[in-house]
Scaffold this active site. Structure first.
Site, short mmCIF file in Angstrom:
data_model
loop_
_atom_site.label_atom_id
_atom_site.label_comp_id
_atom_site.label_asym_id
_atom_site.label_seq_id
_atom_site.Cartn_x
_atom_site.Cartn_y
_atom_site.Cartn_z
N ALA A 233 0.90 -1.18 0.09
CA ALA A 233 0.04 0.01 -0.07
C ALA A 233 0.83 1.18 -0.02
O ALA A 233 1.12 1.80 -1.15
CB ALA A 233 -0.97 0.12 1.32
N ARG A 234 1.30 1.60 0.91
CA ARG A 234 2.46 2.65 1.28
C ARG A 234 3.37 2.40 2.40
O ARG A 234 2.89 2.02 3.41
CB ARG A 234 1.48 4.20 1.54
CG ARG A 234 0.89 4.71 0.42
CD ARG A 234 2.08 5.25 -0.93
NE ARG A 234 1.43 5.84 -1.89
CZ ARG A 234 0.95 5.14 -2.84
NH1 ARG A 234 1.11 3.87 -2.86
NH2 ARG A 234 0.51 5.84 -3.97
N GLU A 263 10.80 6.99 -1.17
CA GLU A 263 11.25 6.22 -2.29
C GLU A 263 11.88 7.35 -3.26
O GLU A 263 11.50 8.49 -3.34
CB GLU A 263 9.90 5.81 -2.99
CG GLU A 263 9.25 4.66 -2.27
CD GLU A 263 8.12 4.09 -2.67
OE1 GLU A 263 7.73 4.39 -4.17
OE2 GLU A 263 7.18 3.38 -2.19
N HIS A 281 8.17 -0.74 -5.83
CA HIS A 281 6.78 -0.16 -6.00
C HIS A 281 6.32 -0.67 -7.17
O HIS A 281 6.07 0.09 -8.08
CB HIS A 281 7.04 1.32 -6.13
CG HIS A 281 5.86 2.00 -5.48
ND1 HIS A 281 5.40 3.18 -4.92
CD2 HIS A 281 4.54 1.63 -6.06
CE1 HIS A 281 4.32 3.52 -4.82
NE2 HIS A 281 3.40 2.78 -5.33
#
Ligand SMILES: NC(=O)C1=CN([C@@H]2O[C@H](COP(=O)(O)OP(=O)(O)OC[C@H]3O[C@@H](n4cnc5c(N)ncnc54)[C@H](O)[C@@H]3O)[C@@H](O)[C@H]2O)C=CC1
Ligand SMILES: O=C(O)CCC(=O)C(=O)O
Length: 337
Positions: A233-234, A263, A281
């Site tokens: 998700a994050r 990131e 990602h």
């Protein structure tokens, strides 16, 4: 001469530019949105900007964009766009909320299976010439409890897929609808029960003030030692330092990560642990998801700039692969004005 200047600030599917230039009113400019001075200079003359997850549209970027009318996110998460600042500046923010959810769900399932069976580690060992069968004994999914954090679009797709592996699926989502959960074969629980019972935990929350660090020191002390966690998700929802400590001290059995607090992330202590697998990602990185995300974001920009209606055909292929129950309760793509 074109009436509007639209920036494409991250690498998007070519379909985005095709859609934007369809009626001749838009000039598309490609810029590297991660190069801050270039982005800020380009925003000065822009009517709209399209981004993926790398470019940050924050208050500074908005202040540099006096003509800006719309920010479009070719994907789901809006944590790289300051929606409050945009709203205050009268700039519309749109995302493409269902465009990449199937890809993201499939990637989460891939990570979970890879984690259960040590697939990346065994592959790496074999490439190194080691036939180390006894080092890579895995666990079955069937009969195990899966805890889903966030039963929205992606969490629901993951739940449905893993229920087909005969997992018992429970979910924590205070906003989820009982009937929707029931239709997926999912039982809604409190966070305490989910943490105490899950053998696998998969995170499908937005990153907000309320979810940042939700899986942190306290949560990671209330779980089973054989828990395996997936976060696609994050970054920041699972606290990376606390996750490292829990893995190192054997308080959980493994983790699979697609997302990171910062990131790009190429250098994390987590990457040194044998029971961690990681991807950069990649959840939305399929041509199918990117075509839908780019096309839908571009359609939202055209709609906002020209009032041109979005053709039905743009949404048709996606709706057919997302179950109605998943699609129903969620917000419209145009997020804020
Ligand atoms: N790895 C990747 O490439 C991708 C990652 N994502 C991430 O996945 C996230 C989830 O995406 P969707 O499922 O499409 O979003 P969604 O909005 O459909 O679902 C999120 C769910 O979380 C629930 N929720 C919100 N706050 C909560 C809390 N404090 N506790 C428990 N539940 C809570 C909501 O009620 C909602 O049901 C996105 O926000 C994005 O950050 C999305 C696409 C691709
Ligand atoms: O565009 C991407 O690859 C990121 C996808 C994502 O994280 C999202 O849509 O929220």
């Amino acid at each position: 001469m074109s009436q509007y200047v639209v920036l494409i600030a991250d690498a998007l599917s070519p379909h985005a530019a095709e859609v934007l230039t369809r009626d001749g009113s838009v000039e598309v400019r490609h810029v590297d949105g991660t190069d801050r001075p270039t982005l800020l200079a380009a925003l000065a003359g822009a009517d709209a900007v399209l981004v993926r997850s790398a470019t940050r549209i924050d208050a500074e970027a908005l202040a540099a964009a006096p003509r800006l009318k719309v920010v479009a996110r070719a994907g789901v998460g809006l944590d790289n766009v300051d929606v409050t600042a945009a709203t205050a500046a009268g700039v519309l923010v749109a995302n493409a909320p269902a465009s990449n959810v199937v890809s993201a769900a499939e990637h989460a399932v891939a990570l979970l299976l890879a984690l259960a069976r040590h697939v990346p580690q065994a592959h790496a060992a074999l490439r190194d010439g080691r036939w180390a069968r006894s080092s890579f004994t895995g666990v079955e999914l069937a009969g195990k409890t899966l805890g889903v954090l966030g039963l929205g679009r992606i969490g629901s797709l993951v739940a449905r897929r893993l229920a087909a592996f005969d997992m018992e699926v429970i979910a924590y989502d205070p906003y989820a609808d009982e009937e929707h959960a029931h239709a997926l074969g999912v039982r809604l629980t409190g966070l305490d029960e989910l943490l105490a019972r899950a053998r696998f935990l998969t995170v499908h929350l937005p990153l907000t003030e309320g979810t940042a660090g939700l899986i942190g020191s306290d949560a990671l002390r209330r779980v089973r030692p054989d828990l395996r966690i997936v976060n696609a998700a994050r970054g920041g929802i699972v606290d990376e330092q606390e996750l490292y400590a829990a893995l190192k001290e054997g308080r959980i059995a493994g983790a699979a990560l697609d997302v990171y607090a910062q990131e790009p992330c190429t250098d994390s202590p987590l990457f040194e642990l044998d029971n961690v697998i990681a991807t950069p990602h990649l959840g939305a990185s399929t041509p199918e998801a990117q075509e839908r995300a780019g096309t839908q974001a571009a359609e939202s920009v055209l709609l906002a700039l020209t009032g041109m209606p979005v053709p039905e055909a743009v949404n048709a292929p996606l709706v057919s692969c997302v179950p109605d129950a998943v699609d129903a309760p969620l917000e419209s793509p145009v997020h804020a004005l």
